[in-house]
Design a protein around this motif. Structure first.
Motif, PDB file in Angstrom:
ATOM      1  N   PRO A   1      45.659  39.151  44.011  1.00  0.00           N
ATOM      2  CA  PRO A   1      45.098  37.973  43.345  1.00  0.00           C
ATOM      3  C   PRO A   1      44.494  38.279  41.978  1.00  0.00           C
ATOM      4  N   TRP A   2      44.200  39.590  41.736  1.00  0.00           N
ATOM      5  CA  TRP A   2      43.631  40.033  40.468  1.00  0.00           C
ATOM      6  C   TRP A   2      43.942  41.506  40.309  1.00  0.00           C
ATOM      7  N   ILE A   3      43.623  42.045  39.144  1.00  0.00           N
ATOM      8  CA  ILE A   3      43.721  43.486  38.909  1.00  0.00           C
ATOM      9  C   ILE A   3      42.366  44.102  39.209  1.00  0.00           C
ATOM     10  N   VAL A   4      42.359  45.129  40.029  1.00  0.00           N
ATOM     11  CA  VAL A   4      41.148  45.915  40.266  1.00  0.00           C
ATOM     12  C   VAL A   4      41.316  47.228  39.502  1.00  0.00           C
ATOM     13  N   THR A   5      40.360  47.574  38.666  1.00  0.00           N
ATOM     14  CA  THR A   5      40.506  48.737  37.801  1.00  0.00           C
ATOM     15  C   THR A   5      40.555  50.031  38.600  1.00  0.00           C
ATOM     16  N   ALA A   6      41.240  51.020  38.023  1.00  0.00           N
ATOM     17  CA  ALA A   6      41.550  52.258  38.741  1.00  0.00           C
ATOM     18  C   ALA A   6      40.307  53.019  39.176  1.00  0.00           C
ATOM     19  N   ASP A   7      39.218  52.903  38.413  1.00  0.00           N
ATOM     20  CA  ASP A   7      38.013  53.648  38.783  1.00  0.00           C
ATOM     21  C   ASP A   7      37.424  53.197  40.112  1.00  0.00           C
ATOM     22  N   GLU A   8      37.765  51.983  40.555  1.00  0.00           N
ATOM     23  CA  GLU A   8      37.264  51.481  41.841  1.00  0.00           C
ATOM     24  C   GLU A   8      37.915  52.187  43.034  1.00  0.00           C
ATOM     25  N   PHE A   9      39.007  52.929  42.785  1.00  0.00           N
ATOM     26  CA  PHE A   9      39.771  53.513  43.890  1.00  0.00           C
ATOM     27  C   PHE A   9      39.569  55.014  44.030  1.00  0.00           C
ATOM     28  N   GLU A  10      38.707  55.591  43.215  1.00  0.00           N
ATOM     29  CA  GLU A  10      38.522  57.037  43.273  1.00  0.00           C
ATOM     30  C   GLU A  10      38.059  57.489  44.649  1.00  0.00           C
ATOM     31  N   GLN A  11      37.289  56.665  45.351  1.00  0.00           N
ATOM     32  CA  GLN A  11      36.797  57.029  46.680  1.00  0.00           C
ATOM     33  C   GLN A  11      37.904  57.109  47.722  1.00  0.00           C
ATOM     34  N   TYR A  12      39.063  56.505  47.413  1.00  0.00           N
ATOM     35  CA  TYR A  12      40.171  56.482  48.370  1.00  0.00           C
ATOM     36  C   TYR A  12      41.196  57.596  48.124  1.00  0.00           C
TER      37      TYR A  12
END
Length: 335
Positions: A200-211
């Motif tokens: 539904p939107w773009i989530v920036t790449a820095d939000e996924f570092e924990q994964y």
């Protein structure tokens, strides 16, 4: 950061999703412009918007009051086939047995699909006339600003730095059309290019570092339901290559630019009906039909939901004509 596009009272808005509101970029900027500035530029844009909010200078709308659009206008869309389990299942339906070609392991294969038929979250799909309509659950990477080394022949490390963020991608497929045209050793083409959903939107790449795991794969849970029934579930980390390597491969002797979309390919374990048809050796579950609701979710992003509408018939075209294969024009004298 979450970045989106939307319509409200006939006007298109582009900006940030913050909590339960959408707020337009300062100075009327577009998603295309923000992507070109990269993550640092997006952070600066967000700070300006947050400052305006604190000063009550930024008009905000409730997310529930707007209709979301695809979160970007893609420069191009490459769609990979990066999940071995998906290839195993689909090949069982096409070839009668599960098989992964040795060439699949050598490099991450992709095709280009149509950036002009991108659908919005919640938009009703009008498929072609098909007996085997299918969905495909994918994670897509969005390219932002290129590094100083340029946009070609990137290393995986450089490629990681140009990934701006991620969104969910549904690659609608007409499997009967796709099967026919791929007998010509090209394609897929018309079996695919009638509709792709991003959102539904773009989530920036820095939000996924924990994964990220130690090899750079994203351990995100992905699910797809049809009419509320769970049909597929997988981890994105089951890809054969992590996303930076897909981007690096796409850039080989070519270019990746801001606004490019790179789909992971369909996840395994029921990421599409075609895989399940191969494993079940029949059309079980049945192909999609008018009225079916396909709901996709990927951890860290959200939900992408679309309904299947009535099929749209196209004008008929004749088959190929048998030609004489003569090599010279027939001479016609003047009167």
């Amino acid at each position: 950061m979450r970045i989106a596009r939307w319509t409200h009272n006939g006007h298109v808005g582009e900006g940030f999703v913050i909590d339960d509101r959408v707020i337009g970029f300062a100075d009327g900027e577009s998603v295309t412009e923000i992507l070109a500035r990269g993550l640092e530029g997006a952070r600066e844009a967000q700070e300006r918007v947050l400052h305006q909010l604190r000063e009550s200078e930024a008009p905000a709308l409730l997310l529930a009051d707007v209709a979301l659009l695809a979160p970007l206008v893609p420069a191009s869309i490459r769609d990979f086939v990066a999940f071995e389990e998906h290839v195993e299942g689909v090949s069982a339906g096409v070839e009668g047995k599960s098989h992964v070609a040795p060439e699949w392991y050598e490099a991450p294969t992709f095709y280009f699909t149509n950036p002009h038929t991108v659908h919005a979250p919640g938009q009703e799909l009008r498929p072609p006339v098909t007996e085997r309509l299918d969905f495909e659950l994918e994670l897509a990477a969005i390219i932002g600003a290129a590094p100083a080394v340029g946009e070609s022949n990137l290393t995986a490390t450089d490629a990681a730095s140009v990934i701006f963020g991620y969104t969910i991608m549904n690659d609608w497929s007409a499997r009967d059309l796709q099967a026919r045209e791929m007998q010509v050793r090209l394609g897929p083409a018309k079996g695919k290019d009638f509709g792709t959903v991003l959102g539904p939107w773009i989530v920036t790449a820095d939000e996924f570092e924990q994964y990220l795991d130690e090899e750079g794969f994203l351990q995100l849970r992905a699910e797809v339901r049809v009419n509320g029934e769970l049909l597929g579930e997988d981890l994105i980390s089951n890809m054969g290559w992590p996303f930076p390597e897909l981007v690096a491969y796409a850039s080989r002797n070519s270019r990746v630019i801001s606004g490019d979309v790179l789909g992971s390919g369909t996840v395994g374990n029921g990421g599409c009906l075609g895989e399940l048809w191969g494993r079940n050796q029949g059309l079980v579950p049945p192909p999609l039909k008018e009225g079916d609701v396909v709901a996709m979710s990927i951890e860290g992003i959200g939900d992408l939901v679309n309904r299947v509408g009535a099929p749209q018939a196209a004008p008929e075209l004749p088959p190929a004509r048998r030609r004489t294969r003569q090599r010279h024009r027939t001479h016609r004298g003047t009167a």
